[in-house]
Structures are given as structure tokens and as C-alpha cells.
Scaffold this motif. Structure first.
Motif, PDB file in Angstrom:
ATOM      1  N   PRO A 298       0.828  -1.216   0.000  1.00 13.26           N
ATOM      2  CA  PRO A 298       0.000   0.000   0.000  1.00 13.26           C
ATOM      3  C   PRO A 298       0.858   1.259   0.000  1.00 13.26           C
ATOM      4  N   VAL A 299       0.275   2.345  -0.446  1.00 14.67           N
ATOM      5  CA  VAL A 299       0.953   3.644  -0.499  1.00 14.67           C
ATOM      6  C   VAL A 299       0.341   4.552   0.548  1.00 14.67           C
ATOM      7  N   SER A 300       1.182   5.050   1.449  1.00 17.13           N
ATOM      8  CA  SER A 300       0.696   5.938   2.512  1.00 17.13           C
ATOM      9  C   SER A 300       0.605   7.382   2.011  1.00 17.13           C
ATOM     10  N   GLN A 301      -0.073   8.209   2.795  1.00 13.26           N
ATOM     11  CA  GLN A 301      -0.132   9.633   2.482  1.00 13.26           C
ATOM     12  C   GLN A 301       1.267  10.240   2.520  1.00 13.26           C
TER      13      GLN A 301
ATOM     14  N   ALA B 133       4.131   8.774   1.815  1.00  8.45           N
ATOM     15  CA  ALA B 133       4.857   8.417   0.590  1.00  8.45           C
ATOM     16  C   ALA B 133       4.344   9.223  -0.599  1.00  8.45           C
ATOM     17  N   MET B 134       3.022   9.375  -0.696  1.00  6.44           N
ATOM     18  CA  MET B 134       2.433  10.101  -1.820  1.00  6.44           C
ATOM     19  C   MET B 134       2.846  11.566  -1.834  1.00  6.44           C
ATOM     20  N   ASN B 135       3.087  12.134  -0.663  1.00  9.36           N
ATOM     21  CA  ASN B 135       3.365  13.565  -0.566  1.00  9.36           C
ATOM     22  C   ASN B 135       4.763  13.953  -1.040  1.00  9.36           C
ATOM     23  N   TYR B 136       5.644  12.967  -1.257  1.00  9.50           N
ATOM     24  CA  TYR B 136       6.995  13.313  -1.699  1.00  9.50           C
ATOM     25  C   TYR B 136       6.961  13.978  -3.064  1.00  9.50           C
ATOM     26  N   GLY B 137       7.797  15.009  -3.221  1.00  2.00           N
ATOM     27  CA  GLY B 137       7.972  15.647  -4.508  1.00  2.00           C
ATOM     28  C   GLY B 137       9.216  15.130  -5.193  1.00  2.00           C
ATOM     29  N   GLY B 138       9.780  15.947  -6.069  1.00  2.00           N
ATOM     30  CA  GLY B 138      10.977  15.530  -6.785  1.00  2.00           C
ATOM     31  C   GLY B 138      10.676  14.410  -7.764  1.00  2.00           C
ATOM     32  N   SER B 139      11.601  13.494  -7.901  1.00  2.00           N
ATOM     33  CA  SER B 139      11.424  12.355  -8.807  1.00  2.00           C
ATOM     34  C   SER B 139      10.478  11.348  -8.172  1.00  2.00           C
ATOM     35  N   THR B 140       9.386  11.047  -8.840  1.00  2.00           N
ATOM     36  CA  THR B 140       8.402  10.134  -8.264  1.00  2.00           C
ATOM     37  C   THR B 140       7.824   9.215  -9.329  1.00  2.00           C
ATOM     38  N   MET B 141       7.108   8.192  -8.853  1.00  2.00           N
ATOM     39  CA  MET B 141       6.324   7.315  -9.728  1.00  2.00           C
ATOM     40  C   MET B 141       4.884   7.816  -9.831  1.00  2.00           C
ATOM     41  N   PHE B 142       4.587   8.936  -9.167  1.00  2.00           N
ATOM     42  CA  PHE B 142       3.243   9.511  -9.119  1.00  2.00           C
ATOM     43  C   PHE B 142       2.247   8.526  -8.502  1.00  2.00           C
ATOM     44  N   LEU B 143       2.681   7.921  -7.395  1.00  2.00           N
ATOM     45  CA  LEU B 143       1.817   7.003  -6.669  1.00  2.00           C
ATOM     46  C   LEU B 143       0.804   7.782  -5.839  1.00  2.00           C
ATOM     47  N   ASP B 144      -0.351   7.161  -5.572  1.00  2.00           N
ATOM     48  CA  ASP B 144      -1.313   7.765  -4.651  1.00  2.00           C
ATOM     49  C   ASP B 144      -1.863   6.682  -3.724  1.00  2.00           C
ATOM     50  N   THR B 145      -2.641   7.119  -2.764  1.00  2.00           N
ATOM     51  CA  THR B 145      -3.056   6.212  -1.690  1.00  2.00           C
ATOM     52  C   THR B 145      -4.053   5.146  -2.148  1.00  2.00           C
ATOM     53  N   THR B 146      -4.530   5.228  -3.359  1.00  3.94           N
ATOM     54  CA  THR B 146      -5.405   4.169  -3.881  1.00  3.94           C
ATOM     55  C   THR B 146      -4.613   3.024  -4.508  1.00  3.94           C
ATOM     56  N   ASP B 147      -3.300   3.214  -4.643  1.00  3.30           N
ATOM     57  CA  ASP B 147      -2.454   2.211  -5.305  1.00  3.30           C
ATOM     58  C   ASP B 147      -2.043   1.086  -4.358  1.00  3.30           C
ATOM     59  N   ARG B 148      -1.889  -0.086  -4.916  1.00  2.39           N
ATOM     60  CA  ARG B 148      -1.141  -1.182  -4.307  1.00  2.39           C
ATOM     61  C   ARG B 148      -0.154  -1.637  -5.379  1.00  2.39           C
ATOM     62  N   VAL B 149       1.133  -1.507  -5.089  1.00  2.00           N
ATOM     63  CA  VAL B 149       2.169  -1.654  -6.116  1.00  2.00           C
ATOM     64  C   VAL B 149       3.056  -2.840  -5.783  1.00  2.00           C
ATOM     65  N   SER B 150       3.387  -3.639  -6.791  1.00  2.00           N
ATOM     66  CA  SER B 150       4.237  -4.807  -6.559  1.00  2.00           C
ATOM     67  C   SER B 150       5.652  -4.376  -6.165  1.00  2.00           C
ATOM     68  N   VAL B 151       6.288  -5.213  -5.392  1.00  2.62           N
ATOM     69  CA  VAL B 151       7.671  -4.938  -4.982  1.00  2.62           C
ATOM     70  C   VAL B 151       8.566  -4.797  -6.208  1.00  2.62           C
ATOM     71  N   GLU B 152       8.357  -5.636  -7.204  1.00  2.00           N
ATOM     72  CA  GLU B 152       9.179  -5.557  -8.419  1.00  2.00           C
ATOM     73  C   GLU B 152       9.028  -4.202  -9.100  1.00  2.00           C
ATOM     74  N   ASP B 153       7.808  -3.704  -9.210  1.00  2.00           N
ATOM     75  CA  ASP B 153       7.606  -2.382  -9.814  1.00  2.00           C
ATOM     76  C   ASP B 153       8.214  -1.277  -8.961  1.00  2.00           C
TER      77      ASP B 153
END
Length: 389
Positions: free
Chosen positions: A82-85, A87-107
Motif C-alpha cells: 500500500p501507499v501511505s499519504q 509516501a504520496m506527498n513526496y515531490g521531486g522524482s516520483t512514480m506519481f503514486l497515490d493512496t489508492t495504489d497497491r504496487v508490486s515490490v518488483e515495480d
């Protein structure tokens, strides 16, 4: 302690007879460290132990700990996190994740390596943290770094976001790169991937920022970094034939300088130095005195071929010194480590090579013991006479 000095010449250097010495590589980087991975020879060190802001290059420590977790079974590559608030709040270089995501470890791992995702680092950090926080994971990173010998590294977060006290040295970064290459060969090819289009949501952030990967010079990793405080830096590695070079630098002014200097370092390291077999396995270099043995001395030999890296345009001269504590008491087993050969290649740091016993040396018989005892008694008697006089 016994010392025996000797001079060694490489066959290739003798054949060439060239007398021009190598010039040190000069760089505008604030700090830099270059090492030949194959031989362990340090080729350059400039402010290498200064603890500096590492920017995104410190993501390599997060990756190392994630790889450990996968290897140990605490994470799986297919597990979705899961993606926390936070983690989502980080700027700079990102994957543009949000709190609705569940992302595989490989990704997430590819998102860190290829896209330099600050948010991906935070997701991994919160998952592996002892207390579920990124700060807790940073403290864990610092402890693990100390265990690995990185004495000038302290972490405040998982991704290199500017923070007081978040520091690494260039030597530590090179050591970490070495561990990633050596400890996780199954994951290391990910560092050479040039593109990762995660979920199609970040079309402007799909390319690996490592400028060396497309140059066909053997480069296959590892991580760029940039903040205003740190400047532009890179931890890189390249392999050509049987040699691998690892380097780290930081403090440049532009992305163009980073690209130019990283390429120059790789070309310099491979073109200006060559590996030479200086001494063959089992070649006797010296003898050590033996105490109470069947024979009075034992040969000292290297347990394996001694490979050294020498400047291509050097005189080829290598001075050596054999050091051991002796006499060495019998019995001695063939292959037992007894001494050290200290090599001083011209223009490079000293090298220390272990030397072992050439043969077994059993304990001597009664006669040997009697002569040894008599020698001790005579020595003690001579001291008593000298003191009495």
C-alpha cells in the motif's frame, strides 16, 4: 618482526621498458573515489571519506535492504504494497503514486532504480521499518551501514531528500555498490535498464538518468543523484572483458558535467591501467626461520597468483617487503598463513598479500630439542655474565 626487502618486475613492464609515469586523473567534483573491483586497487581518492549530502545516490542503501528482505523471504517480488499519504506527498522524482495504489515490490524496485522514485522508496521503507515509519527505517539503514563497514554514512530518510545529518562518503557509496554487485547478482541487471514506463502515468519520467548506459563502454549501473545542496553526482560501474571499475563522485555544477566526467573516469580507468600476474602461485619469495622444527627454515609462497593493476605507462617497478613474526614454532602445516607481502606499485596504494608455508614442517626430534634448549641456556648464561661484569 622480520622484514625482507625485494624488488619485483612484471614481465610486461620489463619487455616494454617504458619510463613515463602515470598522471593522476583530475576532476572538478567536490569528492570522488575510483576502485578497480577486480583487484581492489584504489585508482583515485579525492575527499573520499568526507560525509556529504548524497542526494538520490543514497537510494542504493534502500535497495540493498530491500534485496536482503526478498532474499530472506520477508518480501516477495510479486507482493503488492500500500501507499501511505506520507509516501504520496513526496515531490521531486516520483512514480506519481497515490493512496489508492497497491504496487508490486518488483515495480517499486524498478521505480527506484530507473525512475529514482522518492515515493517508491518511502513505500519500501515503511514496509520494512521496525516501527512502520520512514524515520525508523532510516535508523535501521544507519545500523546496517555500520555493519557493512560504511563508517561515514548516516541516514535521515530512505531516498536522499535534503535533511540535516543525511550524509554519505564517496568511499562508502563505492563500497555499497560493490556489495550490490557482489551480493545480489540476480538483481543487479535491473541497474542497466534504460526505461520503465510504470502504468503509463508518468510519460515524462520513464528514462534512466544514468548517462553511461547507452554509450557502449560496458557501463551497467548504478545511480545518479542531484539536489541543490549536493550538486550533481553519480555512482557508476562498468565492466570490460575481465575487469570491473566502480566509482562515485559528487558536487558538480551541471548534468552535462556529470555526463562528461563519468565517461572520462571509465575511459581513464580502463585505458591507463592494466592487470598483470606479478607472482605465480607457489613461487618462493622468502624463507622464515623455524623454531624447534625438523628443518631450520620454511619457504614463504603466495597461495594463489598475485594479480596487480599497474599504470600502462609506468616503469613497471614494484617494490616488495616480506614481513613475519619469527622464528615460527613447529609444527607448521603446508598452506598455513605465516607472513605478509607488502607491495608498493609505483603511483598506487600499497597492497598486502598473505604468504603461506611452502611445505609441512614437523616438530624436530630429541636432538633438535636438545640443541634448542642448549641455545636458550647459553643465551641466558651470556646475559648473566654480561650483567655480572
Amino acid at each position: 618482526m622480520f622484514r625482507s626487502a625485494l624488488k619485483l618486475l612484471s614481465a610486461s613492464a620489463l619487455a616494454l621498458g617504458i619510463a613515463t609515469s602515470i598522471h593522476a586523473f583530475e576532476t572538478k567534483a567536490k569528492a570522488a573515489f575510483v576502485i578497480d573491483h577486480t583487484t581492489g586497487t584504489v585508482l583515485m581518492a579525492k575527499n573520499a571519506d568526507d560525509a556529504l549530502p548524497p542526494a538520490s545516490m543514497s537510494k542504493l542503501m534502500t535497495l540493498y535492504m530491500a534485496f536482503e528482505a526478498v532474499r530472506d523471504g520477508r518480501l516477495s517480488m510479486t507482493e503488492k504494497l500500500p501507499v501511505s499519504q506520507h509516501a504520496m506527498n513526496y515531490g521531486g522524482s516520483t512514480m506519481f503514486l497515490d493512496t489508492t495504489d497497491r504496487v508490486s515490490v518488483e515495480d517499486l524496485l524498478r521505480g527506484i532504480i530507473v525512475l529514482s522514485g522518492n515515493d517508491a522508496c518511502a513505500v519500501i521503507a515503511e514496509t520494512l521499518s521496525p516501527d512502520g515509519t520512514e524515520a525508523g527505517f532510516a535508523r535501521l539503514m544507519t545500523r546496517r551501514a555500520r555493519q557493512m563497514g560504511m563508517t561515514n554514512s548516516t541516514f535521515a530518510n530512505s531516498n536522499g531528500w535534503p535533511a540535516p545529518g543525511h550524509r554519505m562518503s564517496m568511499r562508502d557509496l563505492a563500497l555499497l555498490a560493490n556489495h550490490l554487485i557482489t551480493d545480489f547478482p540476480e538483481f543487479y541487471p535491473m541497474f542497466s535498464e534504460t526505461e520503465f514506463a510504470f502504468d503509463g502515468r508518468a510519460p515524462k519520467n520513464t528514462q534512466n538518468r544514468n548517462p553511461l548506459l547507452k554509450l557502449d563502454i560496458g557501463a551497467d549501473g548504478l545511480k545518479t543523484g542531484h539536489t541543490v545542496e549536493a550538486g550533481y553526482g553519480l555512482v557508476g560501474s562498468a565492466k570490460q572483458e575481465n575487469r570491473r571499475v566502480i566509482f562515485a563522485f559528487s558536487g558538480l555544477d551541471t548534468v552535462q558535467e556529470r555526463a562528461e566526467i563519468s565517461e572520462q573516469i571509465v575511459n581513464w580507468a580502463f585505458r591507463q591501467f592494466s592487470e598483470t600476474t606479478l607472482i605465480r602461485q607457489g613461487e618462493r619469495l622468502a624463507e622464515a626461520d623455524v623454531w624447534m622444527g625438523k628443518i631450520p627454515r620454511v619457504g614463504l609462497v603466495p597461495a594463489e597468483d598475485v594479480e596487480v593493476l599497474l599504470p600502462v605507462l609506468s616503469r613497471g617497478k614494484v617494490e616488495g617487503e616480506v614481513i613475519y613474526n619469527g622464528p615460527i614454532e613447529a609444527p607448521i602445516a603446508q598452506g598455513q598463513r605465516l607472513a605478509e607481502l607488502v607491495l608498493s606499485p609505483e603511483g598506487l596504494p600499497k597492497m598486502r598479500i598473505p604468504l603461506v608455508a611452502e611445505t609441512d614442517v614437523p616438530e624436530g626430534g630429541f636432538g633438535v630439542r636438545l640443541r634448542a634448549a642448549s641455545s636458550v641456556l647459553m643465551s641466558q648464561f651470556g646475559l648473566l655474565v654480561e650483567e655480572a661484569s
